[in-house]
Design a protein around this motif. Structure first.
Motif, PDB file in Angstrom:
ATOM      1  N   THR A  39       0.565  -1.043  -0.038  1.00 47.25           N
ATOM      2  CA  THR A  39      -0.019  -0.029  -0.065  1.00 47.25           C
ATOM      3  C   THR A  39       0.845   1.299  -0.067  1.00 47.25           C
ATOM      4  O   THR A  39       0.499   2.208  -0.851  1.00 47.25           O
ATOM      5  N   GLY A  80       0.492   9.041  10.423  1.00 43.17           N
ATOM      6  CA  GLY A  80       0.479   7.732  10.746  1.00 43.17           C
ATOM      7  C   GLY A  80       1.826   7.178  10.951  1.00 43.17           C
ATOM      8  O   GLY A  80       2.814   7.763  10.515  1.00 43.17           O
ATOM      9  N   GLY A  85       1.752   3.568  10.915  1.00 43.45           N
ATOM     10  CA  GLY A  85       1.417   1.778  10.972  1.00 43.45           C
ATOM     11  C   GLY A  85       1.909   1.360   9.277  1.00 43.45           C
ATOM     12  O   GLY A  85       2.892   1.719   8.817  1.00 43.45           O
TER      13      GLY A  85
END
Ligand code: NDP
Length: 451
Positions: free
Chosen positions: A213, A241, A243
């Motif tokens: 991703t 983020g 993650g």
């Protein structure tokens, strides 16, 4: 605000009426309908047979109780969801999210977006999404396992290699997929590798899925920059983020010569003047499962930390912004600040991270803007490659898989750009992605009769 075509407005009003209180779902539907005015002007047949109404209605919505026992022996109850949105192009496909904010409206918005995203990949996959309001933060490994087992005890009835193939999302990574796959295998007595994607390599996972991703979003932004004769080299980048999506965005951006200045989690953000130390960040996030402030403690010099309630990561000046945390994390105010600081491109790693206001501000300022349903499609595309490898009992090399991912992202970029041109809005990737995704789903639904 862009308006919805008057022929489509009644459809939107009906969505509001039938799905009261589900703001994120309304937002996602509205954004697609805003793009479809130009399609129905050119192809009025898409208004026939309630096709658009059917696309806005999930095929099936499953809500279930997830009881489990914590480390103190107390019984806990969460709510589980799976929204099987559209299977015109293939089995439902989409991640599972574990986060306390999860509710049916959030899962529906994600499933709706996923349907068009999956269509854009050109792979034979429909759209779905699932999750639970379970909060994994602070839970022991044993608690996570028991929760995943209970969640799958119900979910297993509804999924399968040819039916619905979940993967990870916020709060669901390799560990959780492993526990869910183990429970599925026990319950069904089948080693059905293709029922879940995002598996570890040693039991049927695909190389490059973990990275896909973030890498994919970076490839997409690279392609957008190239249309202006630019590249990542020497650019300052901010990634929200920390993650799965954020970490591998940073990795790819750095390999393309970009300098990542800031990252965040829900506690706040850090700025590292010398560029983010990815090895340290991965150690903190992937191994220790620590917080942003641990980075400051470990590095000290040249680093500062800002609490989430004291400021926004989008205050940090950058050339490229890559929001990779969660929905609506980048507001109109943030967009104005980014534009004032000279941002030239935005690539959405997360799903719907920019508010409608923010998108409008970027587009009016001439910022290259890649919507999540196109830019973050590399994750699900590589999940489809994992399904291919499982079906043929094969395992590809990292380079082979990444090369496929790079080609898919280039194709998605080109499809969005060409569609935007075709519909008279050159450079509008939002319109291009919505129309290109919609047309593929609509054509399939049309061919399959009234479904
Ligand atoms: P992870 O759980 O791995 O990471 C999520 C990150 O976002 C964490 O750093 C988390 O911080 C932060 N975050 C979550 N909620 C908030 C919030 N309300 N405010 C600030 N920070 C927040 O999830 P992923 O990286 O997998 O997913 C990130 C986004 O990308 C989501 O929108 C997801 O739907 C989307 N996406 C993911 C794909 C994938 O392959 N994983 C594919 C396509 C899209 P903290 O730990 O403090 O909560």
């Amino acid at each position: 605000m862009v308006s919805v075509d008057e022929k489509l407005e009644p459809i939107f009003q009906e969505v509001l009426r039938r799905n009261a209180g589900e703001q994120e779902f309304h937002q996602a539907v509205r954004e697609v309908l805003e793009s479809l005015g130009r399609v129905i002007a050119k192809h009025p047949r898409y208004l026939e047979n309630a096709l658009i109404e059917r696309i806005c209605e999930p095929e099936r919505q499953i809500i279930f109780r997830v009881p489990w026992v914590d480390d103190q022996g107390q019984v806990q109850i969460n709510r589980g969801f799976r929204v099987q949105f559209n299977s015109a192009l293939g089995p439902y496909k989409g991640g599972i999210r574990f986060h306390p904010s999860v509710n049916v409206g959030i899962i529906k918005f994600l499933g709706f977006e996923q349907t068009f995203k999956n269509a854009l990949t050109g792979m034979p996959i429909g759209g779905g999404k699932g999750g639970s309001d379970f909060n994994p933060r602070g839970r022991s490994d044993g608690e996570i396992m028991r929760f995943c087992q209970s969640f799958m005890t119900e979910l297993h009835r509804h999924i399968g290699e040819y039916t619905d193939v979940p993967a990870g999302d916020i709060g669901v990574g390799g560990r959780e997929i492993g526990y869910m796959f183990g429970q599925y295998k026990r319950l069904t007595n089948r080693y059905e590798a293709g029922v879940l994607t995002g598996k570890a390599l040693f039991y049927g996972g695909s190389r490059a899925r973990t990275e896909a991703t973030g890498y994919g979003n970076t490839y997409f932004v690279q392609a957008m920059l190239a249309t202006k004769g630019q590249s990542f080299d020497g650019k300052k980048v901010v990634v929200s983020g920390s993650g799965n999506v954020a970490l591998y965005t940073i990795e790819k951006v750095q390999s393309f010569g970009g300098k990542v200045m800031a990252v965040s989690d829900s506690s706040g953000y850090i700025v590292d003047e010398s560029g983010i130390d990815l090895a340290l960040l991965k150690e903190i996030k992937e191994v220790r499962r620590g917080r942003m402030s641990d980075y400051l403690r470990a590095k000290g010099k040249g680093v500062y930390f800002v609490n989430a309630d004291a400021g926004s990561i989008w205050d940090v000046p950058c050339d490229v912004a890559m929001p990779s945390a969660t929905q609506n994390e980048l507001t109109g105010k943030d967009a104005r600040k980014l534009v004032a600081n000279g941002v030239t491109a935005v690539g959405e790693g997360a799903n719907m991270p920019s508010t409608p206001d923010a998108i409008r501000i970027f587009q009016e300022a001439g910022v290259l803007f890649a919507p999540g349903k196109a830019a973050n499609a590399g994750g699900v595309a590589t999940s489809a490659l994992e399904m291919q490898q499982n079906a043929s009992r094969d395992s590809w090399t990292f380079d082979q898989t990444e090369a496929r991912l790079a080609t898919i992202m280039r194709n998605i970029h080109d499809a969005c750009a060409e569609t935007a041109d075709e519909y008279g809005a050159p450079g509008d990737y939002v319109l291009g992605a919505n129309i290109a995704g919609f047309v593929r789903v609509a054509q399939a639904m049309d061919a399959l009769g009234v479904i």
